[in-house]
Design an enzyme around this catalytic site. Sequence first.
Site, PDB file in Angstrom:
ATOM      1  CB  THR A 151      -0.969   0.037   1.205  1.00 38.38           C
ATOM      2  OG1 THR A 151      -0.230   0.204   2.420  1.00 38.38           O
ATOM      3  CG2 THR A 151      -1.825  -1.213   1.269  1.00 38.38           C
ATOM      4  CB  THR A 182       2.380   6.341  -5.988  1.00 34.56           C
ATOM      5  OG1 THR A 182       2.065   7.179  -4.872  1.00 34.56           O
ATOM      6  CG2 THR A 182       1.187   5.488  -6.361  1.00 34.56           C
ATOM      7  CB  SER A 183       5.991   8.771  -3.646  1.00 35.08           C
ATOM      8  OG  SER A 183       5.166   8.924  -2.520  1.00 35.08           O
ATOM      9  N   GLY A 184       8.241   7.426  -2.257  1.00 37.53           N
ATOM     10  CA  GLY A 184       8.931   7.230  -0.978  1.00 37.53           C
ATOM     11  C   GLY A 184       9.242   5.780  -0.635  1.00 37.53           C
ATOM     12  CB  ILE A 185       9.052   4.109   2.678  1.00 36.01           C
ATOM     13  CG1 ILE A 185      10.071   5.024   3.401  1.00 36.01           C
ATOM     14  CG2 ILE A 185       9.089   2.696   3.231  1.00 36.01           C
ATOM     15  CD1 ILE A 185       9.759   5.296   4.865  1.00 36.01           C
ATOM     16  N   GLY A 186       7.286   3.202   0.201  1.00 38.84           N
ATOM     17  CA  GLY A 186       6.482   2.150  -0.448  1.00 38.84           C
ATOM     18  C   GLY A 186       6.979   1.854  -1.850  1.00 38.84           C
ATOM     19  CB  SER A 200       7.266   6.101  12.790  1.00 34.66           C
ATOM     20  OG  SER A 200       8.088   7.191  13.144  1.00 34.66           O
ATOM     21  CE1 TYR A 228       3.447   9.539  10.827  1.00 38.61           C
ATOM     22  CE2 TYR A 228       5.222   9.814  12.414  1.00 38.61           C
ATOM     23  CZ  TYR A 228       4.738   9.279  11.237  1.00 38.61           C
ATOM     24  OH  TYR A 228       5.551   8.473  10.455  1.00 38.61           O
TER      25      TYR A 228
HETATM   26  N1  LIG Z   1       9.657   9.568   5.624  1.00 41.58           N
HETATM   27  C1  LIG Z   1       9.877   9.391   6.915  1.00 41.58           C
HETATM   28  O1  LIG Z   1      10.698  10.107   7.545  1.00 41.58           O
HETATM   29  C2  LIG Z   1       9.149   8.295   7.648  1.00 41.58           C
HETATM   30  C3  LIG Z   1       9.634   7.905   8.909  1.00 41.58           C
HETATM   31  C4  LIG Z   1       8.968   6.908   9.603  1.00 41.58           C
HETATM   32  C5  LIG Z   1       7.858   6.306   9.061  1.00 41.58           C
HETATM   33  N2  LIG Z   1       7.392   6.702   7.843  1.00 41.58           N
HETATM   34  C6  LIG Z   1       6.188   6.042   7.321  1.00 41.58           C
HETATM   35  O2  LIG Z   1       6.464   5.482   6.059  1.00 41.58           O
HETATM   36  C7  LIG Z   1       5.258   5.405   5.305  1.00 41.58           C
HETATM   37  C8  LIG Z   1       5.497   5.990   3.930  1.00 41.58           C
HETATM   38  O3  LIG Z   1       5.865   7.342   4.063  1.00 41.58           O
HETATM   39  P1  LIG Z   1       6.771   8.109   3.005  1.00 41.58           P
HETATM   40  O4  LIG Z   1       7.707   8.944   3.776  1.00 41.58           O
HETATM   41  O5  LIG Z   1       7.291   7.176   1.994  1.00 41.58           O
HETATM   42  O6  LIG Z   1       5.665   9.094   2.396  1.00 41.58           O
HETATM   43  P2  LIG Z   1       5.357   9.601   0.923  1.00 41.58           P
HETATM   44  O7  LIG Z   1       6.583   9.690   0.093  1.00 41.58           O
HETATM   45  O8  LIG Z   1       4.511  10.811   1.119  1.00 41.58           O
HETATM   46  O9  LIG Z   1       4.461   8.417   0.333  1.00 41.58           O
HETATM   47  C9  LIG Z   1       3.200   8.150   0.845  1.00 41.58           C
HETATM   48  C10 LIG Z   1       2.560   7.085   0.000  1.00 41.58           C
HETATM   49  O10 LIG Z   1       1.293   6.763   0.593  1.00 41.58           O
HETATM   50  C11 LIG Z   1       0.284   6.933  -0.383  1.00 41.58           C
HETATM   51  N3  LIG Z   1      -0.923   7.384   0.264  1.00 41.58           N
HETATM   52  C12 LIG Z   1      -1.110   8.514   0.989  1.00 41.58           C
HETATM   53  N4  LIG Z   1      -2.364   8.559   1.443  1.00 41.58           N
HETATM   54  C13 LIG Z   1      -2.987   7.430   0.980  1.00 41.58           C
HETATM   55  C14 LIG Z   1      -4.281   6.902   1.102  1.00 41.58           C
HETATM   56  N5  LIG Z   1      -5.223   7.545   1.789  1.00 41.58           N
HETATM   57  N6  LIG Z   1      -4.560   5.735   0.492  1.00 41.58           N
HETATM   58  C15 LIG Z   1      -3.623   5.084  -0.238  1.00 41.58           C
HETATM   59  N7  LIG Z   1      -2.370   5.530  -0.368  1.00 41.58           N
HETATM   60  C16 LIG Z   1      -2.062   6.696   0.224  1.00 41.58           C
HETATM   61  C17 LIG Z   1       0.832   7.927  -1.399  1.00 41.58           C
HETATM   62  O11 LIG Z   1       0.246   7.685  -2.665  1.00 41.58           O
HETATM   63  P3  LIG Z   1      -0.768   8.673  -3.435  1.00 41.58           P
HETATM   64  O12 LIG Z   1      -0.514  10.059  -2.947  1.00 41.58           O
HETATM   65  O13 LIG Z   1      -0.411   8.445  -4.867  1.00 41.58           O
HETATM   66  O14 LIG Z   1      -2.123   8.140  -3.074  1.00 41.58           O
HETATM   67  C18 LIG Z   1       2.295   7.522  -1.409  1.00 41.58           C
HETATM   68  O15 LIG Z   1       2.477   6.423  -2.274  1.00 41.58           O
HETATM   69  C19 LIG Z   1       4.196   6.153   6.114  1.00 41.58           C
HETATM   70  O16 LIG Z   1       3.411   5.222   6.821  1.00 41.58           O
HETATM   71  C20 LIG Z   1       5.022   6.991   7.072  1.00 41.58           C
HETATM   72  O17 LIG Z   1       4.343   7.294   8.264  1.00 41.58           O
HETATM   73  C21 LIG Z   1       8.013   7.686   7.109  1.00 41.58           C
END
Ligand SMILES: NC(=O)c1ccc[n+]([C@@H]2O[C@H](COP(=O)([O-])OP(=O)(O)OC[C@H]3O[C@@H](n4cnc5c(N)ncnc54)[C@H](OP(=O)(O)O)[C@@H]3O)[C@@H](O)[C@H]2O)c1
Length: 255
Positions: A11, A14-18, A137, A150
Amino acid sequence: MKLSGKKAFITGATSGIGLAIAQRFFEEGATIAINGRNADKLSQINQELFSGKALEVVADIACVSDIEAAYALLSAESFKLDILVVNAGTYQLKPFCETTEQDFDAMFALNVKGAFFTMQYATPLLNDGASVIAISSVAAIHASWNQAPYNASKAALSSLTKSFACGLSDKKIRANTISPGVTDTGIWDKVDYREQVEQAAREGIPLGRKGAVNEVAGAALFLACDDSAFMTTSDIMMDGGVTYVSDPKEWGHKQ
Ligand SMILES: NC(=O)c1ccc[n+]([C@@H]2O[C@H](COP(=O)([O-])OP(=O)(O)OC[C@H]3O[C@@H](n4cnc5c(N)ncnc54)[C@H](OP(=O)(O)O)[C@@H]3O)[C@@H](O)[C@H]2O)c1
């Protein structure tokens, strides 16, 4: 290749970690299903990065009927799961007393309710021996005035993942979390304090930098394959040391 013959649903891919996890799993031979809310974005990523071989699952994970429809699609495609990555999540930096009901509900709708039902609805599709990986996290164990919902949402996610693991051990299904610290993704573009975040990462993390998405993807690969076959209800912290080393004077790079 470590994931040949395996099927994975990610899930928020489309960007970042996923997206990094989807790419790593694909490189390792997995057949992948990728989720996001925007059909055009998903399709573009699929064509550009996966030669159109990924199954595109458009769904808003904050919406339970969308989750139900997503699994109906996977089921119709006979896409039984060896790996589920519960990654879609949102973040907000806002002081405790300025957080609105809407802010709070949006956070919990995706990070907690969405994660819960992503796991629940997956259950009939999970193959014996499957690996469920939730992206929590380090915030799950930190207190913070400026991101309290959060942090609470990630504490809930870590707890839910352990509870999910409890009921599935007879099928050798494992569920674990990865807890990244600050990781370089677009999530930080959405906050007003990006430069402060950059500085805090440089000065506040023992290893002196943010994490990289490929590092989280490496941990996900470990949890996805048999190298971690004896791990369930565990957590992998990928935080540059920030959780356990709280005093900057203790950090080698400051001496
Ligand atoms: N980056 C950090 O520093 C960090 C640290 C700890 C944990 N995390 C966790 O890692 C995970 C990914 O974060 P990221 O940093 O990779 O963020 P990101 O680059 O903003 O990516 C978020 C992803 O989630 C999708 N998304 C957002 N809302 C959604 C929804 N309602 N339904 C389906 N998809 C949804 C977005 O796709 P669309 O916009 O295309 O729908 C995008 O693919 C999150 O759970 C975040 O809390 C991140």
